[in-house]
Design a protein around this motif. Sequence first.
Motif, PDB file in Angstrom:
ATOM      1  N   GLY A   1      -8.529  -1.954   8.714  1.00 27.72           N
ATOM      2  CA  GLY A   1      -7.962  -0.642   8.989  1.00 27.72           C
ATOM      3  C   GLY A   1      -7.115  -0.130   7.840  1.00 27.72           C
ATOM      4  O   GLY A   1      -7.147   1.061   7.506  1.00 27.72           O
ATOM      5  N   TYR A   2      -6.372  -1.038   7.196  1.00 26.41           N
ATOM      6  CA  TYR A   2      -5.503  -0.651   6.083  1.00 26.41           C
ATOM      7  C   TYR A   2      -6.319  -0.084   4.923  1.00 26.41           C
ATOM      8  O   TYR A   2      -5.926   0.877   4.276  1.00 26.41           O
ATOM      9  N   TYR A   3      -7.480  -0.700   4.661  1.00 24.31           N
ATOM     10  CA  TYR A   3      -8.322  -0.261   3.547  1.00 24.31           C
ATOM     11  C   TYR A   3      -9.437   0.685   3.978  1.00 24.31           C
ATOM     12  O   TYR A   3     -10.255   1.106   3.159  1.00 24.31           O
ATOM     13  N   GLY A   4      -9.491   1.025   5.258  1.00 22.64           N
ATOM     14  CA  GLY A   4     -10.517   1.929   5.740  1.00 22.64           C
ATOM     15  C   GLY A   4     -11.911   1.333   5.685  1.00 22.64           C
ATOM     16  O   GLY A   4     -12.891   2.013   5.339  1.00 22.64           O
ATOM     17  N   LEU A   5     -12.020   0.058   6.014  1.00 21.13           N
ATOM     18  CA  LEU A   5     -13.301  -0.644   5.949  1.00 21.13           C
ATOM     19  C   LEU A   5     -13.865  -0.883   7.352  1.00 21.13           C
ATOM     20  O   LEU A   5     -13.106  -1.063   8.306  1.00 21.13           O
TER      21      LEU A   5
ATOM     22  N   ALA B   1     -14.143   8.159  -1.980  1.00 15.90           N
ATOM     23  CA  ALA B   1     -14.512   6.791  -2.341  1.00 15.90           C
ATOM     24  C   ALA B   1     -14.039   6.428  -3.741  1.00 15.90           C
ATOM     25  O   ALA B   1     -13.855   5.244  -4.047  1.00 15.90           O
ATOM     26  N   ALA B   2     -13.849   7.421  -4.599  1.00 21.16           N
ATOM     27  CA  ALA B   2     -13.439   7.162  -5.978  1.00 21.16           C
ATOM     28  C   ALA B   2     -11.932   7.011  -6.131  1.00 21.16           C
ATOM     29  O   ALA B   2     -11.446   6.713  -7.235  1.00 21.16           O
ATOM     30  N   GLN B   3     -11.170   7.219  -5.068  1.00 19.85           N
ATOM     31  CA  GLN B   3      -9.718   7.105  -5.136  1.00 19.85           C
ATOM     32  C   GLN B   3      -9.284   5.660  -5.409  1.00 19.85           C
ATOM     33  O   GLN B   3      -9.971   4.701  -5.065  1.00 19.85           O
ATOM     34  N   GLN B   4      -8.125   5.498  -6.033  1.00 14.90           N
ATOM     35  CA  GLN B   4      -7.559   4.186  -6.290  1.00 14.90           C
ATOM     36  C   GLN B   4      -7.242   3.481  -4.968  1.00 14.90           C
ATOM     37  O   GLN B   4      -6.860   4.119  -3.988  1.00 14.90           O
ATOM     38  N   LEU B   5      -7.404   2.167  -4.960  1.00 18.46           N
ATOM     39  CA  LEU B   5      -7.037   1.402  -3.770  1.00 18.46           C
ATOM     40  C   LEU B   5      -5.525   1.451  -3.567  1.00 18.46           C
ATOM     41  O   LEU B   5      -4.759   1.524  -4.537  1.00 18.46           O
ATOM     42  N   PRO B   6      -5.072   1.396  -2.332  1.00 18.17           N
ATOM     43  CA  PRO B   6      -3.629   1.292  -2.094  1.00 18.17           C
ATOM     44  C   PRO B   6      -3.129  -0.072  -2.548  1.00 18.17           C
ATOM     45  O   PRO B   6      -3.938  -0.983  -2.773  1.00 18.17           O
TER      46      PRO B   6
ATOM     47  N   TRP C   1      -1.478  -9.682  -5.279  1.00 21.48           N
ATOM     48  CA  TRP C   1      -2.472  -9.107  -6.184  1.00 21.48           C
ATOM     49  C   TRP C   1      -3.597 -10.093  -6.459  1.00 21.48           C
ATOM     50  O   TRP C   1      -3.435 -11.299  -6.274  1.00 21.48           O
ATOM     51  N   GLU C   2      -4.725  -9.574  -6.922  1.00 15.83           N
ATOM     52  CA  GLU C   2      -5.868 -10.431  -7.221  1.00 15.83           C
ATOM     53  C   GLU C   2      -5.569 -11.324  -8.425  1.00 15.83           C
ATOM     54  O   GLU C   2      -4.650 -11.068  -9.203  1.00 15.83           O
ATOM     55  N   SER C   3      -6.385 -12.380  -8.595  1.00 17.31           N
ATOM     56  CA  SER C   3      -6.207 -13.300  -9.711  1.00 17.31           C
ATOM     57  C   SER C   3      -6.410 -12.583 -11.036  1.00 17.31           C
ATOM     58  O   SER C   3      -7.251 -11.690 -11.148  1.00 17.31           O
ATOM     59  N   LEU C   4      -5.659 -13.008 -12.019  1.00 16.82           N
ATOM     60  CA  LEU C   4      -5.806 -12.446 -13.357  1.00 16.82           C
ATOM     61  C   LEU C   4      -6.963 -13.092 -14.106  1.00 16.82           C
ATOM     62  O   LEU C   4      -7.417 -12.582 -15.128  1.00 16.82           O
TER      63      LEU C   4
END
Length: 294
Positions: free
Chosen positions: A6-10, A92-97, A105-108
């Motif tokens: 729900g947070y990411y609209g998936l 769909a092209a908007q930046q993720l929250p 955050w994701e792995s570097l």
Amino acid sequence: LNELAGYYGLPAVSVKGCCFQAMQQGVPGFQVHEIRKQNLLDSKGLVFYYDEIHPDGNTGHRVMAELVVTLLQRGVADLLHSPLSEADKSAAAQQLPPPMISGNWESLSDRCFVGEAFKSKAVMGQPASWDWVNESRSVRPKWGYVSTTPGASLTLLLNSTASSGAAGHPVLVQVAYLSSYEHMGKAAVTCVSGCSCEESEINGYHADHSSLLKLHRVYVSQHDECVMAVQVKEETEAPDGEHKVKLAAAVVSEEAGEQHAGLDNAAAVEHVHDISFRHVGYGHNAVFDIRNHI
């Protein structure tokens, strides 16, 4: 998971929504009164779960896969009926929250080097006096770098930069090695360049008549090119006086700080290795494929 979707609209699928009634009624393939691990042969194809957490590959995993496939099929059908508008494409092209959990955050960089990834991405070059071999005597593969030569050194190149935590705090690196009751020796683990750490020792010998992977823990300073060396030692505790060292994987923590426990589960490393290399029609390029476990 519904909150995350729900947070990411998936879109999301639900095992409860799909299977609750079948589970209550004890339908074959959906039974939950026992787990497959307790009765491997007689419960095959009947029970939903392999153990208290994981679905069984013959039933539960198949159901979950079908849920996802059905969702994708419906999505394709919807698009064929109603193609995306310009407004849809713009949204769909908007930046993720930012992450729903603060700081998550994701792995570097790559963090888990098991099987072919260990050989091609973590180990530098072809180390002298080390051989990449499969020592399995069954369908379960047991690949790893093996050396029996004192002084032979294997070099690892890892990114030990943490995804979260203070930059000045150390990061945990875990090296998977074989521990057994025969032939096994010792190895010194050091930081060569980029990062720093205290020298530590891998001892592959134990008295119990078993052979299994264990995880050696090293806390290293953060650096995007952390070069570590594992060198076979002359001394050994093995009664046969041999010096064998076998390395199978490397795992780098995403979090900084010595309080971080790390993976602490060599069986999980071995499981990923197994499914990546077991050639039963899938995974021929050493890619993790759950179908190899059915």
